[in-house]
Scaffold this motif. Structure first.
Motif, PDB file in Angstrom:
ATOM      1  N   ALA A   1       3.804   6.319   0.606  1.00 36.43           N
ATOM      2  CA  ALA A   1       3.760   6.644  -0.817  1.00 36.43           C
ATOM      3  C   ALA A   1       4.200   8.101  -0.933  1.00 36.43           C
ATOM      4  CB  ALA A   1       2.334   6.493  -1.325  1.00 36.43           C
ATOM      5  N   ALA A   2       5.038   8.409  -1.913  1.00 41.44           N
ATOM      6  CA  ALA A   2       5.527   9.786  -2.025  1.00 41.44           C
ATOM      7  C   ALA A   2       5.644  10.189  -3.487  1.00 41.44           C
ATOM      8  CB  ALA A   2       6.881   9.915  -1.326  1.00 41.44           C
ATOM      9  N   GLY A   3       5.659  11.492  -3.703  1.00 41.06           N
ATOM     10  CA  GLY A   3       5.822  12.036  -5.049  1.00 41.06           C
ATOM     11  C   GLY A   3       7.305  12.322  -5.301  1.00 41.06           C
TER      12      GLY A   3
ATOM     13  N   TYR B   1      -2.322  17.803  -3.317  1.00 35.25           N
ATOM     14  CA  TYR B   1      -0.961  17.781  -3.832  1.00 35.25           C
ATOM     15  C   TYR B   1      -0.464  19.221  -3.950  1.00 35.25           C
ATOM     16  CZ  TYR B   1      -0.940  12.770  -4.863  1.00 35.25           C
ATOM     17  OH  TYR B   1      -0.943  11.400  -4.773  1.00 35.25           O
ATOM     18  N   GLU B   2       0.815  19.352  -4.185  1.00 37.08           N
ATOM     19  CA  GLU B   2       1.465  20.651  -4.129  1.00 37.08           C
ATOM     20  C   GLU B   2       1.283  21.416  -5.439  1.00 37.08           C
ATOM     21  OE1 GLU B   2       2.879  17.604  -3.552  1.00 37.08           O
ATOM     22  OE2 GLU B   2       2.465  17.769  -1.406  1.00 37.08           O
TER      23      GLU B   2
ATOM     24  N   VAL C   1       8.300  14.034  -1.832  1.00 34.85           N
ATOM     25  CA  VAL C   1       7.378  14.743  -0.948  1.00 34.85           C
ATOM     26  C   VAL C   1       6.225  13.821  -0.558  1.00 34.85           C
ATOM     27  CG1 VAL C   1       6.166  15.756  -2.954  1.00 34.85           C
ATOM     28  CG2 VAL C   1       5.894  16.808  -0.693  1.00 34.85           C
ATOM     29  N   GLY C   2       5.821  13.918   0.710  1.00 30.62           N
ATOM     30  CA  GLY C   2       4.692  13.120   1.177  1.00 30.62           C
ATOM     31  C   GLY C   2       4.033  13.763   2.379  1.00 30.62           C
ATOM     32  N   MET C   3       2.918  13.174   2.819  1.00 33.92           N
ATOM     33  CA  MET C   3       2.080  13.808   3.844  1.00 33.92           C
ATOM     34  C   MET C   3       2.079  13.024   5.159  1.00 33.92           C
ATOM     35  SD  MET C   3      -1.117  14.668   1.381  1.00 33.92           S
ATOM     36  CE  MET C   3      -0.849  15.216  -0.313  1.00 33.92           C
TER      37      MET C   3
ATOM     38  N   THR D   1       5.233   6.928  -6.004  1.00 32.67           N
ATOM     39  CA  THR D   1       4.011   6.504  -6.699  1.00 32.67           C
ATOM     40  C   THR D   1       3.662   7.406  -7.868  1.00 32.67           C
ATOM     41  OG1 THR D   1       2.781   7.761  -5.059  1.00 32.67           O
ATOM     42  CG2 THR D   1       2.951   5.389  -4.714  1.00 32.67           C
ATOM     43  N   ASN D   2       4.255   8.570  -7.899  1.00 28.68           N
ATOM     44  CA  ASN D   2       4.003   9.523  -8.991  1.00 28.68           C
ATOM     45  C   ASN D   2       5.150  10.514  -8.990  1.00 28.68           C
ATOM     46  OD1 ASN D   2       2.436  10.425  -6.374  1.00 28.68           O
ATOM     47  ND2 ASN D   2       2.948  12.296  -7.490  1.00 28.68           N
TER      48      ASN D   2
ATOM     49  N   ALA E   1       6.044  14.353  -8.717  1.00 27.09           N
ATOM     50  CA  ALA E   1       5.322  15.462  -8.086  1.00 27.09           C
ATOM     51  C   ALA E   1       4.881  16.492  -9.139  1.00 27.09           C
ATOM     52  CB  ALA E   1       6.204  16.117  -7.028  1.00 27.09           C
TER      53      ALA E   1
ATOM     54  N   ILE F   1      -1.328   5.826  -7.211  1.00 28.60           N
ATOM     55  CA  ILE F   1      -0.703   5.236  -6.031  1.00 28.60           C
ATOM     56  C   ILE F   1      -0.891   3.727  -6.045  1.00 28.60           C
ATOM     57  CG2 ILE F   1      -0.837   5.089  -3.505  1.00 28.60           C
ATOM     58  CD1 ILE F   1      -1.132   8.011  -3.378  1.00 28.60           C
TER      59      ILE F   1
HETATM   60  N1  HPA Z   1       2.662  14.845  -2.983  1.00 26.26           N
HETATM   61  C1  HPA Z   1       2.386  14.657  -1.692  1.00 26.26           C
HETATM   62  N2  HPA Z   1       2.114  13.465  -1.172  1.00 26.26           N
HETATM   63  C2  HPA Z   1       2.126  12.403  -1.993  1.00 26.26           C
HETATM   64  C3  HPA Z   1       2.413  12.535  -3.358  1.00 26.26           C
HETATM   65  C4  HPA Z   1       2.686  13.833  -3.877  1.00 26.26           C
HETATM   66  O1  HPA Z   1       2.945  14.018  -5.085  1.00 26.26           O
HETATM   67  N3  HPA Z   1       2.351  11.273  -3.891  1.00 26.26           N
HETATM   68  C5  HPA Z   1       2.055  10.428  -2.877  1.00 26.26           C
HETATM   69  N4  HPA Z   1       1.917  11.101  -1.724  1.00 26.26           N
END
Ligand code: HPA
Length: 276
Positions: free
Chosen positions: A114-116, A184-185, A201-203, A226-227, A229, A242
């Motif tokens: 999942a990433a922003g 989150y950032e 961006v993701g972790m 999923t969103n 950022a 998410i």
């Molecule tokens: N930032 C970092 N990791 C994430 C994000 C995000 O906005 N959404 C899902 N994983």
């Protein structure tokens, strides 16, 4: 071979004793994407707690287990639940699933997350094929200093894009930036990441892909946006997004994964895409 912690061979041995054979490909399932495991036929399920060297997994939406079975006529090893560096695991631990897959003879790896979304053109629910990685300022490969991080997957991503288009699944592509989290950032960070060339961006994911490269597999990362950022949209971020985004595009993502793992025309198994 000495590129593994001894626990890796032990974990592979436990799996063999439970009927896990040589996988054609392995997939790591990201946050909210664990459902795929349920679509594997005739599967052997082994909880991580039975695997030497494996930490407990703590992210909601995962069963913390390995599933081995058939997708189409391919043998697939699916990891439902992953280890994040932000949970306190060293990178050496976060790549255990990749190493165990390699120890079982697997030569192809899919890594989902999942990433922003950072790119202004991205929308929640987009499926982004990762064509390159930024992992500054920390090194996310546990490998020796001699190892060069060189995930650059343009041609494989082109082929997968065509495959998806034929099946009517819309995908996008872009550069994934690894940020440690767990928070989150900031807005300023996201602005900086955009200038650096990041699209999402993701972790997670960067270390796993780097390890797959080091172990000379073919590999591909896929992000579910999923969103948007921090600062990209006015809405406040929270973890429930998410789950919502995952369910929004779940069918497409499952179809895409199935296609990449088992379609007769999939490029994933072409030897020319193995890193070496
Ligand atoms: N930032 C970092 N990791 C994430 C994000 C995000 O906005 N959404 C899902 N994983």
């Amino acid at each position: 071979m000495e590129w593994f912690d001894p626990a890796v061979e032990k974990a592979a041995e436990v799996l063999r004793s439970k009927g896990v054979g040589k996988p054609d490909a392995s997939i790591i399932l990201g946050s909210g994407l664990g459902k795929f495991a349920g679509t594997i036929n005739d599967s052997v399920v082994v909880p991580y707690s039975e695997l030497p060297g494996f930490p407990e997994t703590g992210v909601a939406g995962h069963d913390g287990a390995l599933h081995f079975g058939k997708v189409g006529n391919r043998s697939i090893l699916a990891w439902s639940g992953r280890f994040h560096h932000y949970e306190g695991y060293p990178f050496e631990r976060t790549v255990l699933p990749v190493q165990v897959a390699a120890a079982l003879g697997c030569r192809a790896m899919l890594v989902t997350n999942a990433a922003g979304g950072i790119n202004f053109r991205f929308r929640v629910g987009d499926l982004m094929l990762i064509d390159d990685i930024i992992s500054l300022p920390v090194r996310v490969s546990p490998a020796t200093r001699r190892f060069r991080q060189r995930y650059a997957n343009d041609t494989l991503v082109n082929e997968v894009t065509h495959l998806a288009a034929k099946a009517g699944i819309a995908v996008t592509r872009g550069t994934y930036l690894y940020a440690k989290g767990p928070t989150y950032e900031t807005k300023a960070e996201i602005r900086a990441f955009r200038i650096m060339g990041a699209d999402a961006v993701g972790m997670s994911t960067a270390a796993e892909l780097n390890e797959a490269i080091r172990l000379e597999m073919s590999c591909l990362g896929i992000s579910l946006i999923t969103n948007l950022a921090t600062g990209v949209s006015k809405e406040k971020l929270d973890h429930s997004e998410i789950a919502e985004a995952a369910s929004l595009r779940e069918k497409d993502l499952l179809a895409l994964i199935t296609l990449i793992l088992s379609d007769p025309d999939t490029p994933l198994y072409k030897p020319e895409y193995r890193f070496r």
